[in-house]
Design a protein around this motif. Structure first.
Motif, PDB file in Angstrom:
ATOM      1  N   ASP A  19       0.821  -1.209   0.000  1.00 18.68           N
ATOM      2  CA  ASP A  19       0.000   0.000   0.000  1.00 18.68           C
ATOM      3  C   ASP A  19       0.853   1.255   0.000  1.00 18.68           C
ATOM      4  O   ASP A  19       0.332   2.359   0.162  1.00 18.68           O
ATOM      5  N   PHE A  20       2.160   1.100  -0.212  1.00 14.63           N
ATOM      6  CA  PHE A  20       3.059   2.243  -0.309  1.00 14.63           C
ATOM      7  C   PHE A  20       3.165   2.678  -1.771  1.00 14.63           C
ATOM      8  O   PHE A  20       3.135   1.841  -2.676  1.00 14.63           O
TER       9      PHE A  20
ATOM     10  N   LYS B  73       9.509  -2.566   5.265  1.00 16.88           N
ATOM     11  CA  LYS B  73       9.604  -3.755   6.113  1.00 16.88           C
ATOM     12  C   LYS B  73       9.372  -3.403   7.575  1.00 16.88           C
ATOM     13  O   LYS B  73       8.698  -4.146   8.310  1.00 16.88           O
ATOM     14  N   THR B  74       9.898  -2.282   8.000  1.00 17.14           N
ATOM     15  CA  THR B  74       9.691  -1.841   9.384  1.00 17.14           C
ATOM     16  C   THR B  74       8.217  -1.656   9.687  1.00 17.14           C
ATOM     17  O   THR B  74       7.716  -2.076  10.736  1.00 17.14           O
ATOM     18  N   GLU B  75       7.511  -1.048   8.747  1.00 16.65           N
ATOM     19  CA  GLU B  75       6.077  -0.844   8.930  1.00 16.65           C
ATOM     20  C   GLU B  75       5.311  -2.158   8.873  1.00 16.65           C
ATOM     21  O   GLU B  75       4.395  -2.387   9.671  1.00 16.65           O
TER      22      GLU B  75
ATOM     23  N   ARG C  27       2.399  -6.574  11.516  1.00 17.54           N
ATOM     24  CA  ARG C  27       2.366  -7.989  11.854  1.00 17.54           C
ATOM     25  C   ARG C  27       2.143  -8.189  13.348  1.00 17.54           C
ATOM     26  O   ARG C  27       1.306  -9.021  13.765  1.00 17.54           O
ATOM     27  N   GLU C  28       2.872  -7.456  14.162  1.00 20.04           N
ATOM     28  CA  GLU C  28       2.731  -7.606  15.606  1.00 20.04           C
ATOM     29  C   GLU C  28       1.319  -7.239  16.056  1.00 20.04           C
ATOM     30  O   GLU C  28       0.742  -7.906  16.922  1.00 20.04           O
ATOM     31  N   TYR C  29       0.777  -6.187  15.466  1.00 23.67           N
ATOM     32  CA  TYR C  29      -0.572  -5.769  15.836  1.00 23.67           C
ATOM     33  C   TYR C  29      -1.598  -6.835  15.451  1.00 23.67           C
ATOM     34  O   TYR C  29      -2.437  -7.240  16.270  1.00 23.67           O
TER      35      TYR C  29
ATOM     36  N   TYR D 239      -2.035  -3.290   4.303  1.00 20.12           N
ATOM     37  CA  TYR D 239      -3.036  -2.224   4.384  1.00 20.12           C
ATOM     38  C   TYR D 239      -2.694  -1.324   5.571  1.00 20.12           C
ATOM     39  O   TYR D 239      -1.941  -1.730   6.463  1.00 20.12           O
ATOM     40  N   SER D 240      -3.273  -0.157   5.592  1.00 23.31           N
ATOM     41  CA  SER D 240      -2.973   0.798   6.654  1.00 23.31           C
ATOM     42  C   SER D 240      -3.433   0.259   8.010  1.00 23.31           C
ATOM     43  O   SER D 240      -4.326  -0.598   8.092  1.00 23.31           O
ATOM     44  N   MET D 241      -2.829   0.772   9.078  1.00 22.47           N
ATOM     45  CA  MET D 241      -3.228   0.364  10.417  1.00 22.47           C
ATOM     46  C   MET D 241      -4.694   0.674  10.678  1.00 22.47           C
ATOM     47  O   MET D 241      -5.396  -0.092  11.341  1.00 22.47           O
ATOM     48  N   GLU D 242      -5.162   1.796  10.168  1.00 23.23           N
ATOM     49  CA  GLU D 242      -6.570   2.152  10.345  1.00 23.23           C
ATOM     50  C   GLU D 242      -7.476   1.108   9.702  1.00 23.23           C
ATOM     51  O   GLU D 242      -8.476   0.674  10.297  1.00 23.23           O
ATOM     52  N   THR D 243      -7.131   0.690   8.485  1.00 27.57           N
ATOM     53  CA  THR D 243      -7.922  -0.323   7.796  1.00 27.57           C
ATOM     54  C   THR D 243      -7.873  -1.641   8.543  1.00 27.57           C
ATOM     55  O   THR D 243      -8.896  -2.322   8.720  1.00 27.57           O
ATOM     56  N   LEU D 244      -6.687  -2.030   8.987  1.00 29.31           N
ATOM     57  CA  LEU D 244      -6.535  -3.287   9.711  1.00 29.31           C
ATOM     58  C   LEU D 244      -7.339  -3.278  11.005  1.00 29.31           C
ATOM     59  O   LEU D 244      -7.997  -4.268  11.354  1.00 29.31           O
TER      60      LEU D 244
END
Length: 382
Positions: free
Chosen positions: A39-40, A287-289, A294-296, A363-368
């Motif tokens: 999504d980048f 990858k950092t993002e 992944r952790e979330y 996908y973005s954290m908001e979407t997830l």
């Protein structure tokens, strides 16, 4: 006239991923976690290189294998990143996406009657091409081994008809990868046999908990390495893949590639050159993002008491169905109908994927967060 169509083509089905995506695309308000696409945006300097290429009239055919400058950059890239050594003059081919790389690899090495071993569950893009070559896909069951195709499992599936073993690690759909020791064991198992390895390493830059290792490190002479820029540099639409193989194999891969597409798109090749030189580390912030996501997602799925193997690469979770559903399709249809979240039924990834579903966290954290809230609400109704 349809009765005259090649029966090997008629038997091919549309990818289960796309089939389900298309099935639910028109359901208003649906959150989709189906497609494995970063999504980048493509990094700016890569886009600028493409614009300059147009202005500088890089709009004609290239060498069939791609610009030599690009092949040199690709060779240096895999040498620096993964300790692989390939001669850019005759061991590197720039393809029209990794998908074309899969196609020409199989069409070069397979004949009717061959068998190809695949770790099941697995990305659905291999089976149709294998079948169109008149060969047979053989699925090795990895579901009881954390989705890892190790030598002890693989040995049970090798026959006198085996011509190729596909090692797609990190894996789509499971996100699992193999260790150097596991790869070395496989290399020793097949060394000297009339068996090719197709190492699909398109997610090699998205490995979280260890360094990516290619089996070509141990078994170059029997290995075709497939890589590309779609996942590492968020360049899915640019269609740049990379094939690496010993010259004795590459010379034949190149013939199939030449008559298939002539060459990869010239503008995309110039963009790829920027990606592999100035942008060689563009994947690191992505990858950092992904690791954060992944952790979330992992913590949320654990809280839902879902059975999962924590992925160590790519951007997928492959999740065991909770009890009470007739099939993975049944679960996914009910989820999208009741809570408007689309995920992919596990049987899209071979029969061994039945009983699971895949979510992409590209996908973005908001979407997830919204999607996982809905999945949690759905499961609470049971």
């Amino acid at each position: 006239m349809e009765h005259l169509i090649n029966p090997l083509v008629k038997d091919v089905q549309i990818s289960g991923i796309r089939k389900f995506y298309n099935m639910v695309a028109d359901i208003e308000g649906t959150i989709s976690l189906t497609i494995g696409q970063p999504d980048f945006p493509t990094p700016t300097h890569i886009k600028e290189a493409a614009k300059q290429a147009i202005d500088n009239d890089y709009t004609v055919y290239t060498h069939n294998a791609g610009y030599l400058e690009l092949r040199e950059a690709a060779s240096n890239y895999v040498k620096d990143k993964y300790k692989l050594n390939y001669d850019p003059a005759n061991e590197v081919i720039v393809t029209s996406g990794a998908s074309e790389g899969i196609d020409i690899a199989f069409r070069t090495i397979l004949i009717p009657g061959n068998e190809v071993i695949l770790p099941g569950p697995v990305y659905p893009g291999y089976e149709p091409i294998i079948k169109m070559c008149g060969a047979t896909p053989v699925y090795a069951d990895t579901t009881k081994n954390g989705f890892r195709l190790t030598a002890d499992i693989l040995e049970k599936y090798i026959t006198e008809h085996t011509r190729c073993i596909v090692l797609p690690y990190p894996s789509n759909p499971t996100g699992v990868t193999l260790t150097a020791e596991e790869l070395l064991d496989i290399a020793e198992l097949v060394r000297g046999k009339d068996i090719f390895i197709l190492a699909d390493e398109i997610y090699s830059e998205l490995v979280f908990d260890q360094e990516h290792v290619s089996i070509a490190t141990f078994l170059k002479e029997q290995t075709i390495v497939l890589n590309g820029l779609s996942k590492s540099h968020s360049m899915t639409g640019w269609r740049i893949g990379l094939l690496f193989a010993p010259a004795a194999i590459s010379q034949h891969l190149l013939k199939v590639h030449q008559y298939n597409v002539t060459c990869a798109a010239s503008i995309s090749q110039r963009a790829a050159l920027a990606a592999l030189t100035a942008g060689r580390n563009d994947a690191i912030p992505m990858k950092t993002e992904y690791a954060r996501r992944r952790e979330y997602v992992y913590s949320r799925l654990q809280a839902m008491k879902l059975e999962i193997v924590k992925p160590n690469g790519a951007f997928y979770f492959f999740i065991k169905l909770p009890e009470g559903y007739a099939s993975s399709l049944d679960f996914c249809l009910k989820l999208v109908q009741q809570e408007k979240v689309a995920v992919v039924p596990g049987d899209a990834f071979s029969p061994l994927g039945e009983g699971y579903f895949r979510i992409s966290y590209a996908y973005s954290m908001e979407t997830l967060e919204k999607a996982l809230d809905r999945i949690e609400a759905f499961l609470a109704k049971k």
